[in-house]
Scaffold this motif. Structure first.
Motif, mmCIF file in Angstrom:
data_model
loop_
_atom_site.group_PDB
_atom_site.id
_atom_site.type_symbol
_atom_site.label_atom_id
_atom_site.label_comp_id
_atom_site.label_asym_id
_atom_site.label_seq_id
_atom_site.Cartn_x
_atom_site.Cartn_y
_atom_site.Cartn_z
ATOM 1 N N ALA A 36 0.828 -1.205 0.000
ATOM 2 C CA ALA A 36 0.000 0.000 0.000
ATOM 3 C C ALA A 36 0.866 1.260 0.000
ATOM 4 O O ALA A 36 0.587 2.210 -0.748
ATOM 5 C CB ALA A 36 -0.933 -0.003 1.205
ATOM 6 N N GLU A 37 1.913 1.267 0.817
ATOM 7 C CA GLU A 37 2.815 2.424 0.853
ATOM 8 C C GLU A 37 3.491 2.619 -0.501
ATOM 9 O O GLU A 37 3.643 3.750 -0.964
ATOM 10 C CB GLU A 37 3.863 2.237 1.952
ATOM 11 N N LYS A 38 3.890 1.530 -1.145
ATOM 12 C CA LYS A 38 4.525 1.618 -2.458
ATOM 13 C C LYS A 38 3.549 2.195 -3.477
ATOM 14 O O LYS A 38 3.909 3.054 -4.282
ATOM 15 C CB LYS A 38 4.998 0.232 -2.902
ATOM 16 N N MET A 39 2.287 1.742 -3.425
ATOM 17 C CA MET A 39 1.282 2.258 -4.359
ATOM 18 C C MET A 39 1.060 3.750 -4.150
ATOM 19 O O MET A 39 0.929 4.505 -5.115
ATOM 20 C CB MET A 39 -0.027 1.496 -4.202
ATOM 21 N N VAL A 40 1.020 4.187 -2.891
ATOM 22 C CA VAL A 40 0.837 5.612 -2.596
ATOM 23 C C VAL A 40 2.009 6.416 -3.144
ATOM 24 O O VAL A 40 1.820 7.457 -3.777
ATOM 25 C CB VAL A 40 0.652 5.841 -1.078
#
Length: 120
Positions: A98-102
């Motif tokens: 999720a952090e990577k996608m953000v």
């Protein structure tokens, strides 16, 4: 699926009536494509996404539809329940994804803004 390719598909700008900005409209468009092409989401959500993408259904109609909103909230409930039962390791991996996608989304938005500035 072949029929979908032959049909007219709406553009991002046609989602601005429910999106706050062009970036959000593009994200919504991408999400609709994902739903339309993913049989795992169930027939109702696939039908809804295909209807919106083809222009047969407006997003405002979807939001006001008890049928579609029930399908959406039901699916969100399933996702929430699955998340509640993740192991600590799976939860950590999910948070990292999720952090990577953000970060990727922020980089894409930043790149888009820079391109817009150069055009002015």
């Amino acid at each position: 699926m072949a029929a979908m390719a032959e049909e007219h598909e709406i553009g991002d700008d046609e989602l601005l009536d429910v999106a706050d900005n062009p970036t959000q409209a593009a994200s919504l468009h991408k999400a609709l494509r994902t739903l339309a092409n993913n049989s795992n989401v169930g027939p109702e959500l696939q039908e809804m996404a295909k209807g919106v993408l083809s222009g047969r259904i407006g997003m405002k109609d979807v939001i006001e539809s008890d049928r579609y909103m029930h399908a959406i909230t039901g699916r969100l409930g399933e996702i929430h329940d699955a998340a509640e039962h993740l192991s600590p390791e799976d939860r950590r991996r999910s948070e990292e994804r999720a952090e990577k996608m953000v970060r990727e989304q922020e980089e894409a938005e930043s790149g888009s803004a820079k391109r817009d500035d150069r055009r002015k």
